[in-house]
Scaffold this motif. Structure first.
Motif, PDB file in Angstrom:
ATOM      1  N   SER A 235      14.481  11.178  32.380  1.00 48.49           N
ATOM      2  CA  SER A 235      13.517  10.536  31.492  1.00 48.49           C
ATOM      3  C   SER A 235      12.130  11.125  31.700  1.00 48.49           C
ATOM      4  O   SER A 235      11.353  11.255  30.758  1.00 48.49           O
ATOM      5  N   GLU A 236      11.815  11.490  32.936  1.00 52.91           N
ATOM      6  CA  GLU A 236      10.516  12.104  33.213  1.00 52.91           C
ATOM      7  C   GLU A 236      10.413  13.467  32.536  1.00 52.91           C
ATOM      8  O   GLU A 236       9.384  13.807  31.958  1.00 52.91           O
ATOM      9  N   SER A 237      11.503  14.241  32.568  1.00 52.13           N
ATOM     10  CA  SER A 237      11.482  15.546  31.911  1.00 52.13           C
ATOM     11  C   SER A 237      11.404  15.386  30.393  1.00 52.13           C
ATOM     12  O   SER A 237      10.785  16.197  29.715  1.00 52.13           O
ATOM     13  N   SER A 238      12.020  14.330  29.854  1.00 51.38           N
ATOM     14  CA  SER A 238      11.939  14.079  28.415  1.00 51.38           C
ATOM     15  C   SER A 238      10.505  13.779  27.990  1.00 51.38           C
ATOM     16  O   SER A 238      10.050  14.253  26.953  1.00 51.38           O
ATOM     17  N   VAL A 239       9.797  13.004  28.809  1.00 51.69           N
ATOM     18  CA  VAL A 239       8.397  12.706  28.511  1.00 51.69           C
ATOM     19  C   VAL A 239       7.569  13.983  28.573  1.00 51.69           C
ATOM     20  O   VAL A 239       6.707  14.220  27.725  1.00 51.69           O
ATOM     21  N   LYS A 240       7.844  14.841  29.551  1.00 47.82           N
ATOM     22  CA  LYS A 240       7.120  16.112  29.664  1.00 47.82           C
ATOM     23  C   LYS A 240       7.402  17.005  28.461  1.00 47.82           C
ATOM     24  O   LYS A 240       6.496  17.651  27.937  1.00 47.82           O
ATOM     25  N   GLU A 241       8.669  17.039  28.030  1.00 50.70           N
ATOM     26  CA  GLU A 241       9.027  17.840  26.852  1.00 50.70           C
ATOM     27  C   GLU A 241       8.317  17.319  25.619  1.00 50.70           C
ATOM     28  O   GLU A 241       7.789  18.099  24.820  1.00 50.70           O
ATOM     29  N   LEU A 242       8.315  16.000  25.448  1.00 45.92           N
ATOM     30  CA  LEU A 242       7.635  15.393  24.312  1.00 45.92           C
ATOM     31  C   LEU A 242       6.146  15.694  24.351  1.00 45.92           C
ATOM     32  O   LEU A 242       5.540  16.034  23.332  1.00 45.92           O
ATOM     33  N   SER A 243       5.569  15.615  25.528  1.00 48.73           N
ATOM     34  CA  SER A 243       4.145  15.890  25.686  1.00 48.73           C
ATOM     35  C   SER A 243       3.823  17.334  25.322  1.00 48.73           C
ATOM     36  O   SER A 243       2.858  17.594  24.593  1.00 48.73           O
TER      37      SER A 243
ATOM     38  N   PHE B 246       4.352   2.799  20.181  1.00 53.23           N
ATOM     39  CA  PHE B 246       5.794   2.880  20.344  1.00 53.23           C
ATOM     40  C   PHE B 246       6.156   3.590  21.640  1.00 53.23           C
ATOM     41  O   PHE B 246       7.047   3.155  22.378  1.00 53.23           O
ATOM     42  N   MET B 247       5.455   4.674  21.954  1.00 52.54           N
ATOM     43  CA  MET B 247       5.719   5.395  23.199  1.00 52.54           C
ATOM     44  C   MET B 247       5.411   4.510  24.405  1.00 52.54           C
ATOM     45  O   MET B 247       6.151   4.512  25.397  1.00 52.54           O
TER      46      MET B 247
ATOM     47  N   LEU C 114       7.940   3.315  27.392  1.00 55.60           N
ATOM     48  CA  LEU C 114       7.632   3.519  28.804  1.00 55.60           C
ATOM     49  C   LEU C 114       7.624   2.195  29.562  1.00 55.60           C
ATOM     50  O   LEU C 114       8.117   2.111  30.692  1.00 55.60           O
ATOM     51  N   GLU C 115       7.078   1.157  28.934  1.00 53.21           N
ATOM     52  CA  GLU C 115       7.052  -0.163  29.576  1.00 53.21           C
ATOM     53  C   GLU C 115       8.466  -0.687  29.770  1.00 53.21           C
ATOM     54  O   GLU C 115       8.802  -1.255  30.811  1.00 53.21           O
ATOM     55  N   LYS C 116       9.303  -0.482  28.774  1.00 53.67           N
ATOM     56  CA  LYS C 116      10.688  -0.937  28.862  1.00 53.67           C
ATOM     57  C   LYS C 116      11.405  -0.217  30.003  1.00 53.67           C
ATOM     58  O   LYS C 116      12.137  -0.842  30.767  1.00 53.67           O
ATOM     59  N   GLN C 117      11.196   1.084  30.132  1.00 50.55           N
ATOM     60  CA  GLN C 117      11.801   1.834  31.231  1.00 50.55           C
ATOM     61  C   GLN C 117      11.295   1.329  32.576  1.00 50.55           C
ATOM     62  O   GLN C 117      12.060   1.178  33.517  1.00 50.55           O
ATOM     63  N   HIS C 118      10.015   1.072  32.641  1.00 54.46           N
ATOM     64  CA  HIS C 118       9.421   0.613  33.897  1.00 54.46           C
ATOM     65  C   HIS C 118       9.946  -0.763  34.273  1.00 54.46           C
ATOM     66  O   HIS C 118      10.239  -1.034  35.438  1.00 54.46           O
ATOM     67  N   ASP C 119      10.086  -1.667  33.297  1.00 57.00           N
ATOM     68  CA  ASP C 119      10.584  -3.015  33.557  1.00 57.00           C
ATOM     69  C   ASP C 119      12.022  -2.982  34.072  1.00 57.00           C
ATOM     70  O   ASP C 119      12.391  -3.746  34.957  1.00 57.00           O
ATOM     71  N   ILE C 120      12.820  -2.135  33.511  1.00 60.74           N
ATOM     72  CA  ILE C 120      14.218  -2.036  33.933  1.00 60.74           C
ATOM     73  C   ILE C 120      14.311  -1.350  35.293  1.00 60.74           C
ATOM     74  O   ILE C 120      15.243  -1.567  36.042  1.00 60.74           O
TER      75      ILE C 120
ATOM     76  N   LYS D 291      -5.444   7.863  11.831  1.00 66.23           N
ATOM     77  CA  LYS D 291      -5.671   6.967  12.958  1.00 66.23           C
ATOM     78  C   LYS D 291      -4.565   5.918  13.120  1.00 66.23           C
ATOM     79  O   LYS D 291      -4.048   5.734  14.215  1.00 66.23           O
ATOM     80  N   ASN D 292      -4.180   5.244  12.053  1.00 60.94           N
ATOM     81  CA  ASN D 292      -3.193   4.172  12.168  1.00 60.94           C
ATOM     82  C   ASN D 292      -1.819   4.698  12.558  1.00 60.94           C
ATOM     83  O   ASN D 292      -1.125   4.085  13.369  1.00 60.94           O
ATOM     84  N   THR D 293      -1.407   5.823  11.995  1.00 61.80           N
ATOM     85  CA  THR D 293      -0.115   6.402  12.342  1.00 61.80           C
ATOM     86  C   THR D 293      -0.110   6.840  13.797  1.00 61.80           C
ATOM     87  O   THR D 293       0.861   6.615  14.514  1.00 61.80           O
ATOM     88  N   LEU D 294      -1.183   7.455  14.222  1.00 61.92           N
ATOM     89  CA  LEU D 294      -1.282   7.893  15.608  1.00 61.92           C
ATOM     90  C   LEU D 294      -1.237   6.697  16.551  1.00 61.92           C
ATOM     91  O   LEU D 294      -0.534   6.714  17.555  1.00 61.92           O
ATOM     92  N   HIS D 295      -1.931   5.626  16.214  1.00 57.81           N
ATOM     93  CA  HIS D 295      -1.918   4.423  17.050  1.00 57.81           C
ATOM     94  C   HIS D 295      -0.515   3.812  17.103  1.00 57.81           C
ATOM     95  O   HIS D 295      -0.079   3.357  18.168  1.00 57.81           O
TER      96      HIS D 295
END
Length: 104
Positions: free
Chosen positions: A72-80, A54-55, A59-65, A45-49
């Motif tokens: 970046s969207e394809s990278s998120v899809k690949e990671l998912s 971190f993810m 994402l928040e940092k990307q959105h703020d900038i 649980k703690n590692t997953l959280h």
């Protein structure tokens, strides 16, 4: 220490840990004495959280900038999709383990 400094320090620490892990893993892959590895990943649980947090920070940092490119969207899809495959593999391994335990 304010919240932004704390987040920045956490991001730096996580990046250092990931870089160290990548370096160690690549060195291990390059060595000739690799052993067959039949292990699987189980995130408690703690590692997953921590990973999800971190993810979300990234994402928040990307959105703020305001950087929301197709790359970046394809990278998120690949990671998912990669995480989905890990979850499926873990589920299969757990089912096999449960079957083995039931037989004994």
């Amino acid at each position: 220490m304010n919240n932004n400094q704390n987040n920045s320090n956490i991001e730096k620490l996580i990046k250092q840990l990931i870089d160290g892990y990548k370096k160690e893993h690549l060195e291990e892959l390059g060595s000739d004495n690799r052993k067959e590895n039949n292990s699987f990943v189980f995130l408690e649980k703690n590692t997953l959280h921590m990973f999800i947090s971190f993810m979300l920070i990234l994402l928040e940092k990307q959105h703020d900038i305001g950087v929301r490119s197709d790359e970046s969207e394809s990278s998120v899809k690949e990671l998912s999709s990669y995480l989905d495959s890990i979850i499926e593999d873990n589920q299969k391994d757990f089912e096999e383990l449960i079957d083995i335990l039931k037989k004994t």
